[in-house]
Design a protein around this motif. Structure first.
Motif, short mmCIF file in Angstrom:
data_model
loop_
_atom_site.label_atom_id
_atom_site.label_comp_id
_atom_site.label_asym_id
_atom_site.label_seq_id
_atom_site.Cartn_x
_atom_site.Cartn_y
_atom_site.Cartn_z
N VAL A 153 50.76 56.97 57.71
CA VAL A 153 51.63 56.35 56.71
C VAL A 153 52.68 55.49 57.41
CG1 VAL A 153 53.32 56.77 54.88
CG2 VAL A 153 51.30 58.23 55.07
N ILE A 154 52.64 54.20 57.12
CA ILE A 154 53.63 53.25 57.64
C ILE A 154 54.07 52.38 56.46
CG2 ILE A 154 54.13 51.40 59.27
CD1 ILE A 154 51.86 52.41 61.01
N PRO A 155 55.33 52.41 56.09
CA PRO A 155 55.79 51.60 54.96
C PRO A 155 55.59 50.11 55.22
CG PRO A 155 57.47 53.17 55.64
CD PRO A 155 56.43 53.17 56.71
N LEU A 156 55.51 49.34 54.16
CA LEU A 156 55.44 47.89 54.29
C LEU A 156 56.80 47.28 53.98
CD1 LEU A 156 52.05 47.08 52.53
CD2 LEU A 156 52.60 46.72 54.94
N PRO A 157 57.24 46.31 54.78
CA PRO A 157 58.50 45.64 54.48
C PRO A 157 58.38 44.83 53.20
CG PRO A 157 57.34 44.45 56.20
CD PRO A 157 56.55 45.71 55.94
N VAL A 158 59.51 44.57 52.56
CA VAL A 158 59.50 43.81 51.31
C VAL A 158 60.33 42.54 51.48
CG1 VAL A 158 59.05 45.79 49.85
CG2 VAL A 158 61.42 45.20 50.41
N GLY A 159 60.51 41.82 50.38
CA GLY A 159 61.16 40.52 50.44
C GLY A 159 62.60 40.56 50.93
N ALA A 219 44.83 38.38 63.50
CA ALA A 219 44.26 37.79 62.28
C ALA A 219 44.48 38.76 61.12
CB ALA A 219 42.77 37.51 62.45
N ILE A 220 45.18 38.30 60.10
CA ILE A 220 45.42 39.11 58.90
C ILE A 220 44.50 38.61 57.79
CG2 ILE A 220 47.09 39.70 57.10
CD1 ILE A 220 49.29 39.50 59.20
N PHE A 221 43.72 39.52 57.24
CA PHE A 221 42.84 39.20 56.12
C PHE A 221 43.46 39.75 54.83
CE2 PHE A 221 40.01 38.51 59.57
CZ PHE A 221 38.91 37.78 59.11
N THR A 222 43.48 38.92 53.79
CA THR A 222 44.09 39.35 52.54
C THR A 222 43.51 38.58 51.36
OG1 THR A 222 46.18 39.48 51.30
CG2 THR A 222 46.01 37.74 52.96
N ASP A 223 43.45 39.22 50.22
CA ASP A 223 43.03 38.53 49.00
C ASP A 223 44.14 37.62 48.48
OD1 ASP A 223 40.49 39.83 48.83
OD2 ASP A 223 41.51 41.62 48.11
N PHE A 224 45.39 37.98 48.78
CA PHE A 224 46.53 37.22 48.28
C PHE A 224 47.51 36.90 49.40
CE2 PHE A 224 45.04 39.77 44.70
CZ PHE A 224 44.89 38.80 43.72
N TYR A 225 47.86 35.64 49.53
CA TYR A 225 48.90 35.24 50.48
C TYR A 225 49.71 34.06 49.96
CZ TYR A 225 51.29 33.78 54.72
OH TYR A 225 52.26 33.43 55.63
N ILE A 226 49.03 33.07 49.42
CA ILE A 226 49.71 31.86 48.93
C ILE A 226 50.48 32.17 47.66
CG2 ILE A 226 49.33 29.51 48.09
CD1 ILE A 226 46.73 29.57 49.82
N GLU A 227 49.92 33.04 46.82
CA GLU A 227 50.53 33.35 45.53
C GLU A 227 51.78 34.21 45.70
OE1 GLU A 227 46.20 32.79 45.35
OE2 GLU A 227 47.52 34.06 46.50
N ASP A 228 52.61 34.18 44.67
CA ASP A 228 53.79 35.04 44.64
C ASP A 228 53.41 36.39 44.04
OD1 ASP A 228 55.75 33.41 45.80
OD2 ASP A 228 55.99 32.29 43.95
N VAL A 229 53.02 37.30 44.90
CA VAL A 229 52.69 38.67 44.51
C VAL A 229 53.22 39.60 45.60
CG1 VAL A 229 50.64 38.07 43.14
CG2 VAL A 229 50.40 38.52 45.59
N PRO A 230 53.43 40.89 45.29
CA PRO A 230 54.06 41.79 46.27
C PRO A 230 53.39 41.84 47.63
CG PRO A 230 54.08 42.80 44.11
CD PRO A 230 53.27 41.54 43.97
N ILE A 231 52.06 41.98 47.67
CA ILE A 231 51.41 42.13 48.97
C ILE A 231 51.58 40.87 49.81
CG2 ILE A 231 49.12 41.40 48.16
CD1 ILE A 231 49.99 44.06 50.85
N ALA A 232 51.58 39.70 49.16
CA ALA A 232 51.78 38.45 49.89
C ALA A 232 53.18 38.40 50.50
CB ALA A 232 51.56 37.26 48.96
N THR A 233 54.17 38.87 49.74
CA THR A 233 55.55 38.90 50.24
C THR A 233 55.65 39.80 51.47
OG1 THR A 233 56.42 38.51 48.02
CG2 THR A 233 57.94 39.43 49.63
N SER A 234 55.00 40.97 51.42
CA SER A 234 55.03 41.89 52.55
C SER A 234 54.33 41.30 53.77
CB SER A 234 54.38 43.22 52.17
OG SER A 234 55.15 43.91 51.21
N ILE A 235 53.19 40.64 53.55
CA ILE A 235 52.46 40.06 54.68
C ILE A 235 53.25 38.92 55.30
CG2 ILE A 235 50.38 38.76 55.30
CD1 ILE A 235 48.87 40.47 53.22
N ARG A 236 53.90 38.11 54.48
CA ARG A 236 54.73 37.03 55.03
C ARG A 236 55.83 37.60 55.91
NH1 ARG A 236 55.44 35.01 49.34
NH2 ARG A 236 53.47 33.98 48.85
N LYS A 237 56.39 38.73 55.48
CA LYS A 237 57.46 39.37 56.28
C LYS A 237 56.89 39.88 57.60
CE LYS A 237 61.79 40.68 56.51
NZ LYS A 237 62.40 41.66 55.59
#
Length: 344
Positions: A173-179, A5-23
Motif C-alpha cells: 500500500v502506497i498512497p497516491l499524491p493529489v493535486g 514509462a507510465i501507462f494509463t488510460d487517462f492522462y490528458i483529461e481532467d480526472v483524478p488519476i491523471a492529476t496523480s500521475i502528473r504529480k
C-alpha cells in the motif's frame, strides 16, 4: 537517472488519476529522471507535452472509467524499445494496461502496476443479478491475467487491497499524491460530497439524513457530482470547479463505495477542514488516524459530524502530518523502481 514509462488510460483529461500521475511525473523529473507517458486519447491531434505518447481510443458508454485504445500493443512496444525504458509503471485498466503487460512480457522490463479501479465491482454495478455476476466473474479473470504480468503490485489504500483479496496476489500500500492546493473561498454552507457519482457509490447516508442534519446541525446537505455520463446525483460540476465546491462544504462526507482511493476527499483535507467516512471507504485508514469518532454509521452520521466540529483544531495538526506523508509517496515508488532494477 532512470527512464520510466507510465501507462494509463487517462492522462490528458481532467480526472483524478491523471492529476496523480502528473504529480508523480513532476516529482520524478525534479529528481532528474526521464518520464514518458503512454496514454489513451480521443483525438489524434490533441496538443500534448513532450514525452507523452497518445493512442486513439473510444469510450465505453456503460463504463466511463474505462477507455479502449485501438491496437496500442505493437506501437507502444516499438516506442518503449526505442526509448530504452528502464521501468514500466502501469495504471491502465483496459487496452493501455494490456499494452503495458505486453511490453513487460516481451521486452523483459521491470514493472509495477498500481490498482486504482476495482474492476469486478465496477463491472457488476448497475447490472441485474445474473448479468452482474457474469460481468464480475469476467472482470476477476481479466484482473488475474492482467496483474499477473507485473513484478510489483501496489494499491493507494488498504481498503483497495482488501477489495482485491483472492483475485490478485500480494501487493503493498502506497498512497497516491493529489493535486496542488488551489485558493479556496470558504463559505462552509453545506455538509456533503464532491466527486464521482459512479454506480459503486451509495448516497443514502446523506440523502436519508437530510432533515436530521438540517435540524440538528443547522447545515444543508449538498452533493456535487463531477460531470461524466449525465447520470449523476446532486448538482453536476466540472472537474476544474471542484475546488470551488470544496469551499462551500463545512464537512466532507465520503459515502460507502468500492473505490481504491478518493482524491477529492484528500484534496478537501488540504483546505484544513474535516472529512468523515463509513467503514467501507478508502478514506477509513486516514480518517481513523485523525479521530476514530469520524468513522460513521449511517443512522449516527450526525454524531460523527459533531465530533469533527468539536475536535477540529486538534485534528488539523494530525491531518497535516498525514498529508505530508502522502506527498512523499513518489519517493516510495522510486525506491521500488530502484529495487527492481537491482534485481534484474
Amino acid at each position: 537517472m532512470m527512464k520510466i514509462a507510465i501507462f494509463t488510460d487517462f492522462y490528458i483529461e481532467d480526472v483524478p488519476i491523471a492529476t496523480s500521475i502528473r504529480k508523480l511525473k513532476k516529482e520524478y523529473e525534479k529528481e532528474g529522471h526521464k518520464v514518458y507517458v503512454m496514454c489513451a486519447s480521443q483525438n489524434k491531434d490533441v496538443d500534448v507535452e513532450e514525452g507523452v505518447f497518445t493512442f486513439t481510443s473510444a469510450n465505453i458508454k456503460q463504463y466511463p472509467h474505462f477507455r479502449l485504445s485501438l491496437s496500442p500493443f505493437l506501437s507502444a512496444k516499438k516506442i518503449v524499445r526505442g526509448l530504452k525504458i528502464d521501468v514500466i509503471h502501469n495504471f491502465g485498466v483496459a487496452s493501455m494496461g494490456a499494452a503495458a503487460a505486453t511490453c513487460k512480457k516481451e521486452l523483459k522490463i521491470p514493472s509495477v502496476a498500481t490498482i486504482t479501479d476495482i474492476m469486478p465491482k465496477t463491472a457488476q454495478s448497475g447490472m441485474g443479478r445474473r448479468v452482474g455476476k457474469f460481468m464480475a466473474d469476467m472482470a476477476k479473470k481479466y484482473s488475474k491475467w492482467l496483474y499477473g504480468f507485473f513484478d510489483e503490485i501496489t494499491y493507494p489504500s488498504v481498503y483497495g487491497k482488501e477489495l482485491m483479496e483472492g483475485i490478485v496476489e500480494g501487493g503493498s500500500v502506497i498512497p497516491l499524491p493529489v493535486g496542488d492546493n488551489e485558493e479556496v473561498k470558504n463559505s462552509n454552507r453545506y455538509v456533503g460530497y464532491v466527486g464521482d457519482d459512479g454506480r459503486t457509490r451509495d448516497f443514502s447516508p446523506l440523502l436519508d439524513n437530510v432533515e436530521s442534519i438540517k435540524n440538528g446541525l443547522k447545515k444543508s446537505v449538498k452533493i456535487y457530482s463531477i460531470k461524466k455520463n449525465g447520470n449523476s446525483e446532486g448538482e453536476q460540476i466540472s472537474y476544474t470547479e471542484r475546488w470551488s465546491a470544496y469551499g462551500k462544504l463545512h464537512t466532507y462526507v465520503d459515502v460507502p463505495n468500492y473505490s481504491a482511493y478518493n482524491s477529492y476527499a484528500l484534496e478537501f483535507l488540504k483546505t484544513g477542514k474535516t472529512c468523515i467516512c463509513p467503514e467501507n471507504s478508502p478514506m477509513k485508514e486516514i480518517v481513523e488516524r485523525v479521530n476514530k469518532d469520524l468513522i460513521y454509521e449511517k443512522k449516527y452520521i450526525g454524531d460523527s459530524i459533531r465530533a469533527g466540529i468539536e475536535g477540529k483544531e486538534k485534528a488539523k495538526e494530525k491531518t497535516k502530518q498525514i498529508l505530508e506523508e502522502i506527498e512523499s509517496s513518489p519517493q516510495e515508488y522510486l525506491s521500488i523502481y530502484k529495487s527492481l532494477l537491482n534485481k534484474s
